[in-house]
Design an enzyme around this catalytic site. Sequence first.
Site, PDB file in Angstrom:
ATOM      1  N   SER A 204       0.863  -1.186   0.000  1.00 55.19           N
ATOM      2  CA  SER A 204       0.000   0.000   0.000  1.00 55.19           C
ATOM      3  C   SER A 204       0.893   1.227   0.000  1.00 55.19           C
ATOM      4  CB  SER A 204      -0.875   0.021   1.251  1.00 55.19           C
ATOM      5  OG  SER A 204      -1.509   1.280   1.387  1.00 55.19           O
TER       6      SER A 204
ATOM      7  N   TYR B  13      -1.139  -0.425  10.333  1.00 55.73           N
ATOM      8  CA  TYR B  13      -1.310  -1.019   8.991  1.00 55.73           C
ATOM      9  C   TYR B  13      -0.210  -0.518   8.056  1.00 55.73           C
ATOM     10  CZ  TYR B  13      -3.486  -1.333   4.296  1.00 55.73           C
ATOM     11  OH  TYR B  13      -3.744  -1.550   2.963  1.00 55.73           O
TER      12      TYR B  13
HETATM   13  P1  NAP Z   1     -10.969  -6.464   0.982  1.00 58.48           P
HETATM   14  O1  NAP Z   1     -11.979  -6.091  -0.041  1.00 58.48           O
HETATM   15  O2  NAP Z   1     -11.239  -6.178   2.427  1.00 58.48           O
HETATM   16  O3  NAP Z   1     -10.636  -8.018   0.800  1.00 58.48           O
HETATM   17  C1  NAP Z   1      -9.697  -8.619   1.640  1.00 58.48           C
HETATM   18  C2  NAP Z   1      -9.517 -10.063   1.238  1.00 58.48           C
HETATM   19  O4  NAP Z   1      -8.554 -10.654   2.125  1.00 58.48           O
HETATM   20  C3  NAP Z   1     -10.789 -10.872   1.361  1.00 58.48           C
HETATM   21  O5  NAP Z   1     -10.831 -11.819   0.333  1.00 58.48           O
HETATM   22  C4  NAP Z   1     -10.625 -11.557   2.708  1.00 58.48           C
HETATM   23  O6  NAP Z   1     -11.402 -12.724   2.743  1.00 58.48           O
HETATM   24  C5  NAP Z   1      -9.126 -11.837   2.711  1.00 58.48           C
HETATM   25  N1  NAP Z   1      -8.521 -12.057   4.033  1.00 58.48           N
HETATM   26  C6  NAP Z   1      -8.576 -11.275   5.128  1.00 58.48           C
HETATM   27  N2  NAP Z   1      -7.890 -11.823   6.144  1.00 58.48           N
HETATM   28  C7  NAP Z   1      -7.402 -13.001   5.679  1.00 58.48           C
HETATM   29  C8  NAP Z   1      -6.618 -14.027   6.252  1.00 58.48           C
HETATM   30  N3  NAP Z   1      -6.198 -13.973   7.520  1.00 58.48           N
HETATM   31  N4  NAP Z   1      -6.290 -15.086   5.470  1.00 58.48           N
HETATM   32  C9  NAP Z   1      -6.711 -15.175   4.191  1.00 58.48           C
HETATM   33  N5  NAP Z   1      -7.453 -14.216   3.589  1.00 58.48           N
HETATM   34  C10 NAP Z   1      -7.799 -13.153   4.333  1.00 58.48           C
HETATM   35  O7  NAP Z   1      -9.561  -5.778   0.691  1.00 58.48           O
HETATM   36  P2  NAP Z   1      -8.993  -5.036  -0.603  1.00 58.48           P
HETATM   37  O8  NAP Z   1      -9.312  -3.601  -0.468  1.00 58.48           O
HETATM   38  O9  NAP Z   1      -9.332  -5.779  -1.822  1.00 58.48           O
HETATM   39  O10 NAP Z   1      -7.428  -5.155  -0.297  1.00 58.48           O
HETATM   40  C11 NAP Z   1      -6.622  -6.187  -0.838  1.00 58.48           C
HETATM   41  C12 NAP Z   1      -5.179  -5.866  -0.537  1.00 58.48           C
HETATM   42  O11 NAP Z   1      -4.873  -4.570  -1.078  1.00 58.48           O
HETATM   43  C13 NAP Z   1      -4.843  -5.787   0.942  1.00 58.48           C
HETATM   44  O12 NAP Z   1      -3.554  -6.302   1.171  1.00 58.48           O
HETATM   45  C14 NAP Z   1      -4.881  -4.306   1.222  1.00 58.48           C
HETATM   46  O13 NAP Z   1      -4.069  -3.971   2.319  1.00 58.48           O
HETATM   47  C15 NAP Z   1      -4.329  -3.758  -0.061  1.00 58.48           C
HETATM   48  N6  NAP Z   1      -4.685  -2.365  -0.317  1.00 58.48           N
HETATM   49  C16 NAP Z   1      -5.980  -1.980  -0.432  1.00 58.48           C
HETATM   50  C17 NAP Z   1      -6.262  -0.642  -0.659  1.00 58.48           C
HETATM   51  C18 NAP Z   1      -7.665  -0.116  -0.793  1.00 58.48           C
HETATM   52  O14 NAP Z   1      -7.845   1.116  -0.833  1.00 58.48           O
HETATM   53  N7  NAP Z   1      -8.671  -0.952  -0.883  1.00 58.48           N
HETATM   54  C19 NAP Z   1      -5.217   0.291  -0.765  1.00 58.48           C
HETATM   55  C20 NAP Z   1      -3.913  -0.162  -0.644  1.00 58.48           C
HETATM   56  C21 NAP Z   1      -3.651  -1.486  -0.427  1.00 58.48           C
HETATM   57  P3  NAP Z   1     -12.108 -13.207   4.116  1.00 58.48           P
HETATM   58  O15 NAP Z   1     -12.917 -12.060   4.602  1.00 58.48           O
HETATM   59  O16 NAP Z   1     -12.892 -14.412   3.754  1.00 58.48           O
HETATM   60  O17 NAP Z   1     -10.993 -13.553   5.002  1.00 58.48           O
END
Ligand code: NAP
Length: 247
Positions: A142, A156
Site C-alpha cells: 500500500s 497497517y
Molecule cells: P478487501 O476487499 O477487504 O478483501 C480482503 C480479502 O482478504 C478478502 O478476500 C478476505 O477474505 C481476505 N482475508 C482477510 N484476512 C485473511 C486471512 N487472515 N487469510 C486469508 N485471507 C484473508 O480488501 P482489498 O481492499 O481488496 O485489499 C486487498 C489488498 O490490497 C490488501 O492487502 C490491502 O491492504 C491492499 N490495499 C488496499 C487498498 C484499498 O484502498 N482498498 C489500498 C492499498 C492497499 P475473508 O474475509 O474471507 O478472510
Amino acid sequence: MGVLIVTGGSRGIGAAVCELAAERGYDVVVNFSGDPSPAEQVAERVRSRGAQALAFRADVSDERQVSALFEAAAELGPLAGLVNNAGVTGNTPGRLDEQTVETFRRVLDINVTGVFLCCREAVRRLSTRYGGPGGAIVNVSSIAARTGSAGEWVHYAASKAAVDTLSVGLAREVADEGVRVNVVSPGLIDTGLHVAAGLPDRLERLSPGIPLRRPGQPEEIAGAVLWLLSPEASYTVGSVLEIGGGR
Ligand code: NAP
C-alpha cells in the site's frame, strides 16, 4: 500457464486478480479465511472463463493452514505463481495511542507473517534451488507504507512497509533461481475495505486530494499484478510499483 494462488481472492482487489488471471490462462486458487460464498462466486466466474478454480479457506497467518493451501493447489496442477493480496487494517481506525496491542499484533500477523509464510512455501516449490521450474510472486502492499497513514492506521502502514522490505530482500535472494518477486502498492481503491473499517465516507473524503480526483478500481490494480507475473516483466525484480492516481 499453471496454477496461480491468490490470497484474499474472494473480494476486492484479489477477486479482480483472480478473474483477470483466468482470462490470461491461469488456473486459480481463490483463498479466503471467512465466509466461503464470495470465494465460491469468484471461483465460478473463473470457471466461466474456461479455467480451473478452487476456493480454499486458509488463514494466511497460520503455518499449517498455509501448507494445506499449497498442497491443495498442487492437486490442481503445477504452481506458476503467487499473489499475496490478503490484508487487513484491523478495522479500528484512529491514532496509534488509541490502538490495542491485540489489533497491532493481528494486523502484523496477517499482513506480514502471512506474506512470509506464503512466500516461503512458494519459493520451496518454485525455486530452481529446490528443483522447481521458476515462477513469479507479487505482493500487494500500500502507498500507506510511504505516507504512514497518520490518524487512521499507522500500524497497517508499518505492516505494509515490512511487506515492501521483505519483498525487495527476497527478490534479491531468489532472482537467479528463476523466481521474480515484485510489489504492487495501491493507493485508494474502491473495495469494501473502507466500509468494513468503519469509514464509509473514506473514498469520497480522500478523492479530492488525489491528482486523478477519484479512487482506483480493483481492475486497475489487477492489470499491473498480471503484468508483473507475465514474461513481459522478465527484467522487473524487486520493484515496488505504486498505483495511486498520482497520490
Ligand atoms: P478487501 O476487499 O477487504 O478483501 C480482503 C480479502 O482478504 C478478502 O478476500 C478476505 O477474505 C481476505 N482475508 C482477510 N484476512 C485473511 C486471512 N487472515 N487469510 C486469508 N485471507 C484473508 O480488501 P482489498 O481492499 O481488496 O485489499 C486487498 C489488498 O490490497 C490488501 O492487502 C490491502 O491492504 C491492499 N490495499 C488496499 C487498498 C484499498 O484502498 N482498498 C489500498 C492499498 C492497499 P475473508 O474475509 O474471507 O478472510
